[in-house]
Write a protein that holds these residues in place. Structure first.
Motif, PDB file in Angstrom:
ATOM      1  N   PRO A 182       0.794  -1.239   0.000  1.00 34.33           N
ATOM      2  CA  PRO A 182       0.000   0.000   0.000  1.00 34.33           C
ATOM      3  C   PRO A 182       0.824   1.286   0.000  1.00 34.33           C
ATOM      4  CG  PRO A 182       0.161  -0.811   2.236  1.00 34.33           C
ATOM      5  CD  PRO A 182       0.980  -1.754   1.382  1.00 34.33           C
ATOM      6  N   ASP A 183       1.987   1.269  -0.647  1.00 40.22           N
ATOM      7  CA  ASP A 183       2.882   2.434  -0.607  1.00 40.22           C
ATOM      8  C   ASP A 183       2.211   3.710  -1.106  1.00 40.22           C
ATOM      9  OD1 ASP A 183       4.623   0.480   0.145  1.00 40.22           O
ATOM     10  OD2 ASP A 183       6.001   0.707  -1.534  1.00 40.22           O
ATOM     11  N   LYS A 184       1.412   3.597  -2.164  1.00 37.30           N
ATOM     12  CA  LYS A 184       0.803   4.798  -2.749  1.00 37.30           C
ATOM     13  C   LYS A 184      -0.184   5.451  -1.787  1.00 37.30           C
ATOM     14  CE  LYS A 184       1.380   3.412  -7.563  1.00 37.30           C
ATOM     15  NZ  LYS A 184       0.709   3.028  -8.832  1.00 37.30           N
ATOM     16  N   ALA A 185      -0.783   4.659  -0.923  1.00 41.07           N
ATOM     17  CA  ALA A 185      -1.705   5.208   0.072  1.00 41.07           C
ATOM     18  C   ALA A 185      -0.961   5.843   1.238  1.00 41.07           C
ATOM     19  CB  ALA A 185      -2.631   4.102   0.591  1.00 41.07           C
ATOM     20  N   MET A 186       0.293   5.469   1.422  1.00 41.23           N
ATOM     21  CA  MET A 186       1.104   6.024   2.510  1.00 41.23           C
ATOM     22  C   MET A 186       1.841   7.294   2.095  1.00 41.23           C
ATOM     23  SD  MET A 186       4.390   4.356   4.472  1.00 41.23           S
ATOM     24  CE  MET A 186       5.411   4.604   3.008  1.00 41.23           C
ATOM     25  N   ASN A 187       2.225   7.379   0.832  1.00 43.69           N
ATOM     26  CA  ASN A 187       3.106   8.457   0.383  1.00 43.69           C
ATOM     27  C   ASN A 187       2.322   9.749   0.160  1.00 43.69           C
ATOM     28  OD1 ASN A 187       5.401   6.855   0.506  1.00 43.69           O
ATOM     29  ND2 ASN A 187       5.142   6.111  -1.579  1.00 43.69           N
ATOM     30  N   ILE A 188       1.922  10.359   1.268  1.00 40.87           N
ATOM     31  CA  ILE A 188       1.054  11.530   1.245  1.00 40.87           C
ATOM     32  C   ILE A 188       1.747  12.748   0.651  1.00 40.87           C
ATOM     33  CG2 ILE A 188       1.692  12.321   3.575  1.00 40.87           C
ATOM     34  CD1 ILE A 188      -1.336  12.946   3.988  1.00 40.87           C
ATOM     35  N   LYS A 190       3.456  12.806  -2.081  1.00 35.79           N
ATOM     36  CA  LYS A 190       3.523  12.719  -3.540  1.00 35.79           C
ATOM     37  C   LYS A 190       2.378  13.517  -4.176  1.00 35.79           C
ATOM     38  CE  LYS A 190       6.875   9.549  -3.744  1.00 35.79           C
ATOM     39  NZ  LYS A 190       8.158   9.729  -4.405  1.00 35.79           N
ATOM     40  N   PRO A 191       2.633  14.181  -5.308  1.00 41.37           N
ATOM     41  CA  PRO A 191       1.575  14.976  -5.947  1.00 41.37           C
ATOM     42  C   PRO A 191       0.395  14.144  -6.430  1.00 41.37           C
ATOM     43  CG  PRO A 191       3.569  14.890  -7.318  1.00 41.37           C
ATOM     44  CD  PRO A 191       3.927  14.325  -5.992  1.00 41.37           C
ATOM     45  N   GLU A 192       0.619  12.856  -6.670  1.00 42.57           N
ATOM     46  CA  GLU A 192      -0.466  12.000  -7.156  1.00 42.57           C
ATOM     47  C   GLU A 192      -1.289  11.370  -6.039  1.00 42.57           C
ATOM     48  OE1 GLU A 192       3.481   9.603  -7.408  1.00 42.57           O
ATOM     49  OE2 GLU A 192       2.790  11.661  -7.756  1.00 42.57           O
ATOM     50  N   PHE A 193      -1.024  11.754  -4.777  1.00 39.31           N
ATOM     51  CA  PHE A 193      -1.707  11.134  -3.634  1.00 39.31           C
ATOM     52  C   PHE A 193      -3.224  11.302  -3.710  1.00 39.31           C
ATOM     53  CE2 PHE A 193      -3.515  11.539   0.673  1.00 39.31           C
ATOM     54  CZ  PHE A 193      -3.215  10.293   1.186  1.00 39.31           C
ATOM     55  N   SER A 194      -3.706  12.517  -3.942  1.00 38.44           N
ATOM     56  CA  SER A 194      -5.150  12.758  -3.914  1.00 38.44           C
ATOM     57  C   SER A 194      -5.871  11.976  -5.013  1.00 38.44           C
ATOM     58  CB  SER A 194      -5.455  14.252  -4.042  1.00 38.44           C
ATOM     59  OG  SER A 194      -4.934  14.772  -5.252  1.00 38.44           O
ATOM     60  N   GLU A 198      -8.799   8.970  -4.598  1.00 41.36           N
ATOM     61  CA  GLU A 198     -10.057   8.920  -5.352  1.00 41.36           C
ATOM     62  C   GLU A 198     -10.246   7.553  -5.999  1.00 41.36           C
ATOM     63  OE1 GLU A 198     -10.043  12.104  -8.151  1.00 41.36           O
ATOM     64  OE2 GLU A 198      -9.855  13.677  -6.618  1.00 41.36           O
ATOM     65  N   GLN A 199      -9.174   6.998  -6.576  1.00 36.82           N
ATOM     66  CA  GLN A 199      -9.258   5.672  -7.186  1.00 36.82           C
ATOM     67  C   GLN A 199      -9.577   4.604  -6.136  1.00 36.82           C
ATOM     68  OE1 GLN A 199      -5.255   5.861  -8.962  1.00 36.82           O
ATOM     69  NE2 GLN A 199      -6.201   5.641 -10.973  1.00 36.82           N
ATOM     70  N   LEU A 200      -8.959   4.729  -4.974  1.00 31.88           N
ATOM     71  CA  LEU A 200      -9.220   3.793  -3.884  1.00 31.88           C
ATOM     72  C   LEU A 200     -10.690   3.834  -3.476  1.00 31.88           C
ATOM     73  CD1 LEU A 200      -8.211   1.867  -1.627  1.00 31.88           C
ATOM     74  CD2 LEU A 200      -7.665   3.906  -0.271  1.00 31.88           C
ATOM     75  N   GLY A 201     -11.240   5.057  -3.394  1.00 31.28           N
ATOM     76  CA  GLY A 201     -12.649   5.203  -3.047  1.00 31.28           C
ATOM     77  C   GLY A 201     -13.561   4.544  -4.066  1.00 31.28           C
ATOM     78  N   ALA A 257      -3.530  17.560   2.363  1.00 26.78           N
ATOM     79  CA  ALA A 257      -2.987  16.842   1.208  1.00 26.78           C
ATOM     80  C   ALA A 257      -4.030  16.707   0.102  1.00 26.78           C
ATOM     81  CB  ALA A 257      -2.500  15.458   1.639  1.00 26.78           C
ATOM     82  N   MET A 258      -5.268  16.457   0.480  1.00 25.30           N
ATOM     83  CA  MET A 258      -6.327  16.306  -0.518  1.00 25.30           C
ATOM     84  C   MET A 258      -6.625  17.625  -1.224  1.00 25.30           C
ATOM     85  SD  MET A 258      -7.001  13.122  -0.699  1.00 25.30           S
ATOM     86  CE  MET A 258      -8.538  13.071  -1.619  1.00 25.30           C
TER      87      MET A 258
END
Length: 340
Positions: A182-188, A190-194, A198-201, A257-258
């Motif tokens: 789940p690295d992408k969900a942790m790396n707050i 990063k510019p692509e975090f938000s 949204e994709q996770l939701g 972040a969002m």
């Protein structure tokens, strides 16, 4: 490099040949492509099999001055293989040298050393053998007595290939199960975090407006992974984090972040400490095992990252003081009986 390669004592030879050699491989972290395993992919050339996604070899090629066209570019498979054959002699005393020749020997029965002089002969012989059924993706795994592989998968992955493979695999085929990364969900930071949130939701069917919602979404995906055989998580982190935080602070950090606001280093570390703690407790409740890949600096070369993306051979070893924070992090979990 005979049958006793690296086995320098009689005890080592006895332990390996009489005990270890016949045991199956259980690989709890691999870089295999689940689609290739599910489809039992047939490799057309040794270049596709060997150099297609191996960024360790790519690093060596670049270090040897090889142009990118012969690494990830539009050069032919023969041209790319020829450049690898030119590079291999310069990798002597690097594991790549030994891996290369052990793979030629154990997979293809080739005992010649790879060099520009032998490149064409080895290329043609390997390609001829790759046309045989036993050299397919599953065939090679069975050849090496692989019992189980755990692939590396993002929480939003639909695990389609794992599901199809589980339905179609024969009894003697290896087990292939996902591992939760789940690295992408942790790396707050990063510019692509938000966008990822949204994709996770969308995938989880949860409207994510606060961090607690994100945890709910991750729990749903965690359950889905468990239903499909997952038994362990896998975290890529620069270091461990032990910065104190409150729930309200984490919600504020998440909201910032969002909205695309810049976070302080402290806020990033607070969030990562919280995130890893939540994930660790989730794993403990599911009786999973955890893996932490720490100490790497990722994507050092921005120019090449923009051209090729992540995991293309531009990471490096980091220098971090990690033991104290690691101790605090694991001890906190242990006090809650949530240490996996």
């Amino acid at each position: 490099m005979d049958k006793d390669f690296l086995l320098q004592t009689e005890t080592a030879q006895k332990l390996y040949h009489e005990e270890a050699a016949g045991l199956p491989i259980i690989d709890y972290h691999c870089h295999l492509n689940p689609q290739e395993v599910a489809e039992d992919h047939k490799f057309q050339t040794i270049t596709e099999l060997w150099l297609g996604g191996d960024h360790y070899k790519w690093r060596a090629l670049r270090s040897n001055g090889v142009e990118e066209r012969f690494i990830t570019g539009d050069a032919s498979d023969w041209e790319k293989f020829e450049k690898w054959a030119e590079t291999v002699p310069y990798t002597f005393r690097n594991p790549l040298y030994h891996w290369t020749h052990l793979e030629l020997k154990t997979a293809f029965g080739i005992t010649k050393q790879l060099s520009p002089k032998t490149a064409r002969e080895i290329f043609d012989e390997c390609n001829e053998k790759l046309q045989q059924p036993e050299f397919s993706a599953r065939g090679l795994m069975k050849h090496y007595n692989v019992e189980c592989v755990c692939t590396t998968d993002d929480p939003i992955d639909d695990l389609h290939n794992h599901i199809e493979y589980a339905k179609s695999k024969a009894n003697d085929d290896p087990i292939m199960i996902p591992a939760w990364r789940p690295d992408k969900a942790m790396n707050i930071e990063k510019p692509e975090f938000s966008k990822y949130v949204e994709q996770l939701g969308e995938v989880s069917g949860v409207t994510i407006s606060k961090f607690a919602d994100m945890v709910d979404a991750l729990q749903k995906r965690h359950d889905f992974f468990a239903e499909n055989g997952c038994k362990l998580s896998d975290h890529g982190i620069e270091e461990f984090y032990d910065e104190e935080y409150t729930d309200s602070e984490i919600e504020t950090i998440f909201e910032k972040a969002m909205r695309g606001q810049t976070l302080s280093k402290l806020e990033v570390r607070q969030f990562k400490n919280c995130f890893l703690s939540v994930m660790a407790e989730m794993d403990a409740d599911s009786d999973w095992t955890q893996q932490f890949h720490y100490g790497a600096i990722r994507d050092n070369n921005t120019k090449m990252f923009n051209q090729l993306g992540p995991d293309t051979g531009f990471d490096s070893i980091g220098e971090f003081n990690t033991a104290r924070a690691m101790s605090t992090f694991l001890n906190k979990l242990n006090m809650k009986d949530k240490l996996t």
